[in-house]
Design an enzyme around this catalytic site. Structure first.
Site, PDB file in Angstrom:
ATOM      1  CD  GLN A 142     -89.239 -62.342  58.782  1.00  0.00           C
ATOM      2  OE1 GLN A 142     -89.526 -62.689  57.634  1.00  0.00           O
ATOM      3  NE2 GLN A 142     -90.166 -62.066  59.689  1.00  0.00           N
ATOM      4  CB  ALA A 172     -90.523 -64.456  62.559  1.00  0.00           C
ATOM      5  CG  HIS A 179     -91.897 -66.933  55.068  1.00  0.00           C
ATOM      6  ND1 HIS A 179     -92.593 -67.417  53.981  1.00  0.00           N
ATOM      7  CD2 HIS A 179     -92.822 -66.687  56.025  1.00  0.00           C
ATOM      8  CE1 HIS A 179     -93.884 -67.448  54.256  1.00  0.00           C
ATOM      9  NE2 HIS A 179     -94.059 -67.013  55.492  1.00  0.00           N
ATOM     10  CG  ASP A 186     -97.307 -66.740  54.115  1.00  0.00           C
ATOM     11  OD1 ASP A 186     -97.201 -67.716  54.887  1.00  0.00           O
ATOM     12  OD2 ASP A 186     -96.785 -65.634  54.352  1.00  0.00           O
ATOM     13  CD  GLU A 238     -98.691 -66.422  60.361  1.00  0.00           C
ATOM     14  OE1 GLU A 238     -98.184 -67.011  59.376  1.00  0.00           O
ATOM     15  OE2 GLU A 238     -98.122 -65.504  60.968  1.00  0.00           O
ATOM     16  CD1 TRP A 240    -100.405 -66.870  55.792  1.00  0.00           C
ATOM     17  CD2 TRP A 240    -102.373 -66.293  56.654  1.00  0.00           C
ATOM     18  NE1 TRP A 240    -100.156 -65.984  56.813  1.00  0.00           N
ATOM     19  CE2 TRP A 240    -101.365 -65.604  57.363  1.00  0.00           C
ATOM     20  CE3 TRP A 240    -103.711 -66.087  57.021  1.00  0.00           C
ATOM     21  CZ2 TRP A 240    -101.631 -64.740  58.417  1.00  0.00           C
ATOM     22  CZ3 TRP A 240    -103.975 -65.213  58.078  1.00  0.00           C
ATOM     23  CH2 TRP A 240    -102.948 -64.551  58.751  1.00  0.00           C
TER      24      TRP A 240
HETATM   25 ZN   LIG Z   1     -95.905 -67.227  56.415  1.00  0.00          ZN
END
Ligand SMILES: [Zn+2]
Length: 279
Positions: A142, A172, A179, A186, A238, A240
């Site tokens: 990330q 993020a 995540h 997703d 988002e 998804w």
């Molecule tokens: Zn995501």
């Protein structure tokens, strides 16, 4: 004559006292004062406190309060209900303990993967084909994703501040991504990803999205970054990104039609109010 005088003087004194009110005050003081009087037996019953029925009712309410307090505390302590956002970051060493590969692809928490499998299979029966495009991400991945995106925008000529602003819309900062929990998935359809080369908002216009977002809560998932709630969630829409929180919480959130931030805040407030009543 002397005796008669004394009687007369005594009479006059009494008469003066009566007319000045002193004697009357004295007499009145002898009368029972309603304010200081002893309560009647009827009043005693009223002042003795709650009836047995009222006590039983209060005990029942206290018991229900305790049950609700225990339930809320359990929910807030449930690892499946961890709140992660820009204000609630995970530590760099946080890793989901129970990870599996989702059908040979991205890793997810085991329970999350099992429930997503059931949801995707139910979708298949309804005629829709879903693909998982991202699952568990490490803190360092990330970190790289976030800073690479900033560098990408800077490379296009944006100032650092503008590059950070653009990156923050969808990415993020490290520790602030759901995540990293292994509980975020997703999910999209190949036709959208093939068309745009990435996950794209237009997925929200498809029948596949409509079906998925209507049934996700039945398997414990919520649409995490809703349209119009960007100020609350801290992320752009988002369609998804779905987050596993468990069937009970997901169903409640779906029915309340609120963000996860609002749901958690509501639980915390309810808990504080219930505890205040017990004190
Ligand atoms: Zn995501």
């Amino acid at each position: 004559m002397r005796i008669l005088k004394m009687i007369l003087v005594g009479f006059l004194c009494i008469s003066v006292l009566i007319h000045s009110g002193c004697a009357l005050d004295f007499l009145e003081a002898e009368q029972p004062n309603p304010e200081n009087s002893e309560p009647s037996s009827e009043e005693i019953t009223q002042q003795e406190g709650p009836t047995a029925e009222e006590i039983a009712q209060a005990e029942k309410e206290a018991e229900l309060r305790k049950e609700r307090i225990d339930a809320i505390e359990a929910m807030l302590a449930d690892p499946f209900m961890v709140l992660v956002n820009r204000d609630h970051k995970l530590s760099s060493d946080f890793e989901p303990s129970d990870r599996v590969s989702f059908r040979g692809g991205y890793p997810l928490n085991k329970t999350c993967a099992e429930q997503l499998g059931k949801l995707v299979d139910a979708g298949k029966e309804a005629g829709y084909h879903y693909v998982l495009y991202s699952g568990y991400r490490t803190y360092s991945s990330q970190h790289n994703k976030y800073y690479n995106k900033i560098a990408y925008y800077e490379g296009k000529g944006y100032s650092n501040a503008e590059a950070v602003r653009l990156t923050d819309l969808y990415y993020a900062p490290p520790g602030a991504s759901e995540h990293q929990t292994g509980l975020a998935a997703d999910v999209c359809i190949p036709s959208i990803v093939n068309k745009y080369g990435e996950l794209h908002d237009s997925y929200a216009e498809t029948d596949e999205f409509k079906w998925f977002s209507t049934h996700a809560h039945e398997y414990g998932f919520i649409l995490r970054y809703r349209l119009g709630d960007e100020q609350i969630t801290g992320y752009a829409y988002e369609p998804w990104h779905f987050r596993y929180v468990g069937v009970a919480a997901a169903t409640e959130i779906y029915q309340l039609d609120i963000t996860y931030e609002e749901y958690i805040e509501g639980l915390q407030k309810e808990l504080a109010d219930l505890k205040a009543k017990d004190n």
